[in-house]
Structures are given as structure tokens and as C-alpha cells.
Write a protein that holds these residues in place. Structure first.
Motif, mmCIF file in Angstrom:
data_model
loop_
_atom_site.group_PDB
_atom_site.id
_atom_site.type_symbol
_atom_site.label_atom_id
_atom_site.label_comp_id
_atom_site.label_asym_id
_atom_site.label_seq_id
_atom_site.Cartn_x
_atom_site.Cartn_y
_atom_site.Cartn_z
ATOM 1 N N GLU A 83 -59.178 58.873 -15.510
ATOM 2 C CA GLU A 83 -60.268 59.846 -15.344
ATOM 3 C C GLU A 83 -60.968 60.106 -16.674
ATOM 4 O OE1 GLU A 83 -59.163 63.509 -13.331
ATOM 5 O OE2 GLU A 83 -61.256 64.200 -13.422
ATOM 6 N N LEU A 84 -60.175 60.158 -17.740
ATOM 7 C CA LEU A 84 -60.760 60.407 -19.060
ATOM 8 C C LEU A 84 -61.716 59.279 -19.468
ATOM 9 C CD1 LEU A 84 -60.465 62.647 -21.246
ATOM 10 C CD2 LEU A 84 -58.981 61.062 -22.473
ATOM 11 N N ILE B 143 -64.962 59.940 -17.829
ATOM 12 C CA ILE B 143 -65.701 61.031 -18.490
ATOM 13 C C ILE B 143 -66.317 60.513 -19.795
ATOM 14 C CG2 ILE B 143 -65.336 63.212 -19.740
ATOM 15 C CD1 ILE B 143 -63.387 64.017 -17.459
ATOM 16 N N ARG B 144 -65.539 59.706 -20.506
ATOM 17 C CA ARG B 144 -66.038 59.133 -21.770
ATOM 18 C C ARG B 144 -67.283 58.282 -21.517
ATOM 19 N NH1 ARG B 144 -61.258 56.211 -24.235
ATOM 20 N NH2 ARG B 144 -60.565 58.352 -24.418
ATOM 21 N N PHE C 47 -72.072 67.753 -15.411
ATOM 22 C CA PHE C 47 -70.764 68.114 -15.977
ATOM 23 C C PHE C 47 -69.797 68.524 -14.868
ATOM 24 C CE2 PHE C 47 -73.538 68.881 -19.674
ATOM 25 C CZ PHE C 47 -72.911 68.030 -20.574
ATOM 26 N N GLU D 66 -68.747 65.433 -12.816
ATOM 27 C CA GLU D 66 -67.762 64.604 -13.529
ATOM 28 C C GLU D 66 -66.414 65.297 -13.658
ATOM 29 O OE1 GLU D 66 -68.010 61.427 -14.612
ATOM 30 O OE2 GLU D 66 -69.977 61.293 -13.673
ATOM 31 N N MET E 122 -65.630 68.158 -15.230
ATOM 32 C CA MET E 122 -65.340 68.663 -16.574
ATOM 33 C C MET E 122 -65.231 70.188 -16.618
ATOM 34 S SD MET E 122 -67.753 66.084 -18.747
ATOM 35 C CE MET E 122 -67.270 66.668 -20.365
ATOM 36 N N ILE F 19 -60.551 66.535 -22.611
ATOM 37 C CA ILE F 19 -61.943 66.657 -22.123
ATOM 38 C C ILE F 19 -62.796 67.340 -23.200
ATOM 39 C CG2 ILE F 19 -63.476 67.739 -20.428
ATOM 40 C CD1 ILE F 19 -61.379 67.477 -18.323
ATOM 41 N N GLU G 30 -63.512 64.917 -26.008
ATOM 42 C CA GLU G 30 -64.526 63.908 -25.647
ATOM 43 C C GLU G 30 -65.935 64.497 -25.714
ATOM 44 O OE1 GLU G 30 -64.152 60.780 -25.243
ATOM 45 O OE2 GLU G 30 -62.012 60.522 -24.876
#
Ligand SMILES: Cc1cc2nc3c(=O)[nH]c(=O)nc-3n(C[C@H](O)[C@H](O)[C@H](O)COP(=O)(O)OP(=O)(O)OC[C@H]3O[C@@H](n4cnc5c(N)ncnc54)[C@H](O)[C@@H]3O)c2cc1C
Length: 391
Positions: A23-24, A27-28, A56, A59, A61, A82, A85
Motif C-alpha cells: 500500500e505504501l 501512496i508513494r 488524499f 489514496e 491517507m 505515510i 512519504e
């Protein structure tokens, strides 16, 4: 570059679960592809890219630190990454999220009743409502606990708020402003939620700010501002309650400060490889590698501390002095790292197009907000010695 972070020399990211890492990476990618191209333009014009806000939430976040009906909370380590990032791409965007997610929504989650949480939190998680946190005042910064001048008084089924707040992030456009005001009846600091459009509430953008320029900080004035009684947060009854929120968010600022220095560090490595002087890449000069190694040490020590902060939070044993030390230490290292990165760029380091000057300026704000180094040092010193040096 691999999917991993260039500045994560000790592979802290591998402490995340496989799903979290996947998942990270998503997001990246979102931040790199959709946010990064907008960052310098927004910073230069000091305007907030409002159209990005729903992205946001899409995603995932926002609101990940809280248990919600449809989604259990994520690990503290994951929410820390998060923040890293977001800040690695843009400390302003990370600050927008930190104010909304941590300070504002965090106050409602920690201090609100079930009913109050149900009223505001779902719309805040989807970013249909944006939050702000109004504690600081024109005369009350570090000493706001003692010096808080904004008042509230109960009149029937309303609270009447009078006073002024300064530096309030997201303040110009927030729908939900968490406000701290001294109750004239018992002299205690109460926590109230003031909603956009309430008569007697005025927010004006602060101009001339040369760090975190994209963040919209406001001067807010309350003049006989009437707030329904049910907008007083059930457990927001003294300054001790404010500290419960700040303990949580100071850990978040440490993560943001890791991201800020990591962004500058990555830009510096790329530039060192690309820039040529004396007939070769400057990356091949020993003194340039010394700058990079010093930055790497700062980033690594900072990330290690932030990771441990998250682990302690996860175990529910996180103490005030641990939050204060992380906030003060990591923002200090960030300040040094961004200066080293700026140095590596030579003259080009002050051109916005090369990013590094933005991190350089933004680190200054991270260093001072949510408690300056001096104030956080006093919290650490009190814990170390058992003697309070607060005056
Ligand atoms: C970009 C930005 C965003 C912000 N966002 C928000 C927000 O969303 N909501 C909000 O409520 N606030 C916000 N703030 C305010 C922020 O939390 C304060 O700036 C911070 O707490 C410091 O207060 P001050 O700036 O008034 O400094 P002051 O308190 O005036 O301090 C000035 C200097 O004196 C030192 N000092 C003060 N007291 C002592 C002491 N006892 N011993 C030793 N030294 C001392 C300080 O460390 C500092 O160096 C924001 C600030 C910035 C810069």
C-alpha cells in the motif's frame, strides 16, 4: 531507484507487513506522479491546490490512526511512513494532513463523545470536511497554557467565544475548527468545535510567510461567536486534555521532519551525480561524499527514532518526554540535513526548480511549530531531573 527509499539505509521499511509495504508503494507512486508536479508552483504562489484534496482520501491517507466502523486502524508504523512519504515530496502537504488528521480530527476522536465522533469524523475521513486546530494566539505561543486569552462563556444552550488566534493552519478554508478557549466560569481551557459560517468568526490569511508557503495559515477573530452547547467536546475540559492531543501529534511531526530531510537528501544525491565540475561528476569528490554521509547519518538516526516512537505508541506506553525529545531532536537534524543539501547544490541550491531551497525553508517551520526546541527541551529536562524549569 528501487521501490524502497534511498534514505532508508537500515531498511526500516521492512518492519512493515507485506500488505502495508504494498500500500505504501501505491501512496508513494500517487505522491510522485500527482502531487510532486504541483508542489513548487503552489509553494511559489502560496496557494493550496484544492483539487488534490479528495485524492488524499481516495489514496487512504486520512484517518488511518483511528478505529472506524468500516475500517480498523492501521499500525502506528504505517501511519508514520505515510507522513514521511507526504513530507518527502512536500512538507506543506504533510502539514495540511497533519493538522487535519492529527490535530483537528485527533482532538475530536480523543476528546469527543461517541455522538460527536459520529457527527464529524466520517466527513473528515473522506475529506468532505476539512479540519483546523486553533490553539496559538497573538500573545500566546510557548506559554499558551498559562496565557490563553480567548474566552468562552456559557449562555443557555450556547457558548459565546471572544478572542483571537494566530498561525492556524488550514484556517482560511476549514469547515471544522477545534478551538481552545478559557471558560470565564472556572478558568479552565475548554475545547469547542466552531463550524465554518458561524457568525462572529472571521479568518484572514497570513501573508508574507516564507516557509510551508502552501499551507494556508490564518489569523482568526471571534467576536461574540455563538457556538451550540453540543459543540463543546465532552472531554475537552482543561489544558491537560490539550496535551493528550499534542503528545500524539508531536510524534507525527518527527515523521514529517524525517520526510523533509529525506526529500532534500534524495535531491542532493541526484544532483551530485548529474552536476559536473573539474571534468567529472561532483559525486566523485571526497568532500561531496562527506556531505552525503553526514546527511545519511542524520536521516538514519531520525528515522530510527521515529520508528521507535511509533512502536511505543503502538504498545500504549508513549510518554510526554519521548514525544518532546523526538520532535526536538529530529527537527534539529532536519534543519542540519537540509542545510548540507543546500550547500551541495552550490548556487543552484537557492533556485526553487531544484527543490532543495523549499525543504530548507520548510524545515524552519517544522523546527518551531508544535513546541519549539527550547520548550520541548524543558519537557525532557523535567523528566530527566524531576525539576521543572518552566517559568
Ligand atoms: C508554519 C506554522 C504553522 C502553525 N500552525 C499552527 C496551527 O495550526 N495551530 C496552532 O494553534 N498553532 C500553530 N502554529 C503556532 C506554533 O505552534 C507556535 O509558533 C509555537 O508554539 C511557538 O510559539 P511562538 O511562535 O509564539 O514563539 P514564542 O513562544 O514567542 O517563542 C519565541 C522564542 O522564545 C523561546 N521561549 C519561549 N519561552 C521560553 C522559555 N520558557 N524558556 C526558553 N525559551 C523560551 C522560544 O523557544 C522561541 O525561541 C504554527 C506555527 C507555524 C510557524
Amino acid at each position: 531507484m528501487t521501490d524502497g527509499l534511498l534514505g532508508d539505509l537500515y531498511d526500516y521499511e521492512t518492519l512493515l507487513s507485506g500488505d502495508e509495504r504494498k500500500e505504501l508503494v501505491g501512496i508513494r507512486r500517487f505522491l510522485d506522479e500527482e502531487v510532486r508536479p504541483r508542489v513548487n508552483g503552489s509553494w511559489e504562489t502560496a496557494t493550496f491546490p484544492m483539487d488534490l484534496i479528495p485524492r488524499f482520501a481516495e489514496e487512504g491517507m486520512v484517518g488511518r490512526s483511528y478505529d472506524l466502523e468500516h475500517r480498523p486502524r492501521a499500525s502506528r508504523l504505517f501511519t508514520g511512513f505515510i507522513s514521511l512519504e507526504a513530507s518527502r515530496v512536500d512538507p506543506s502537504m504533510a502539514t495540511f494532513l497533519g493538522v487535519h488528521n492529527g490535530l483537528s480530527m485527533g482532538s475530536i476522536v480523543l476528546l469527543g463523545s461517541d455522538e460527536q465522533r459520529a457527527r464529524w469524523v466520517p466527513d473528515m475521513v473522506s475529506l468532505q470536511k476539512i479540519g483546523a486546530f486553533a490553539l496559538t494566539e497573538p500573545h500566546g505561543g510557548s506559554d499558551v497554557a498559562q496565557g490563553l486569552e480567548t474566552t468562552c462563556r456559557r449562555e443557555g444552550d450556547e457558548w459565546v467565544v471572544d478572542g483571537a488566534k494566530r498561525w492556524i493552519g488550514n484556517g482560511t478554508f476549514a469547515d471544522v475548527v477545534v478551538v481552545f478557549a478559557r471558560d470565564v466560569a472556572d478558568d479552565q481551557v475548554k475545547t469547542l468545535v466552531v463550524e465554518k459560517g458561524t457568525p462572529g468568526f472571521t479568518a484572514t490569511k497570513m501573508e508574507g510567510k516564507y516557509a510551508l508557503r502552501t499551507v494556508q495559515n490564518a489569523d482568526i477573530v471571534f467576536e461574540g461567536c455563538r457556538v451550540p452547547a453540543e459543540n463543546k467536546l465532552a472531554e475537552g475540559n482543561s489544558f491537560r486534555d490539550v496535551n493528550r492531543v499534542l503528545k500524539l501529534t508531536r510524534g507525527g511531526v518527527a515523521w514529517n521532519a524525517v520526510g523533509c530531510q529525506m526529500g532534500a537528501f534524495e535531491a542532493a544525491i541526484a544532483y551530485a551525480k548529474e552536476r559536473r565540475q573539474f571534468g567529472r561528476q561532483i559525486a566523485g569528490f571526497q568532500l561531496i561524499q562527506d556531505l552525503l554521509a553526514r546527511m545519511a547519518g542524520n536521516v538514519t538516526a531520525s528515522l530510527g527514532m521515529a520508528v521507535r516512537v511509533s512502536q511505543l505508541q503502538e504498545e500504549g506506553v508513549f510518554r510526554d518526554e519521548q514525544a518532546a525529545l523526538a520532535k526536538a531532536f529530529v527537527t534539529g537534524r532536519a534543519r542540519e540535513t537540509v542545510a548540507l543539501a543546500r550547500e551541495l547544490f552550490g548556487g543552484n541550491g537557492i533556485l526553487l526548480e531544484n527543490d532543495v531551497v523549499r525543504y530548507f525553508a520548510d524545515a524552519e517551520a517544522l523546527y518551531s511549530y508544535e513546541g519549539t526546541r527550547e520548550i520541548n527541551s524543558l519537557i525532557v529536562g523535567r523528566a530527566l531531573t524531576g525539576v521543572s524549569a518552566f517559568v
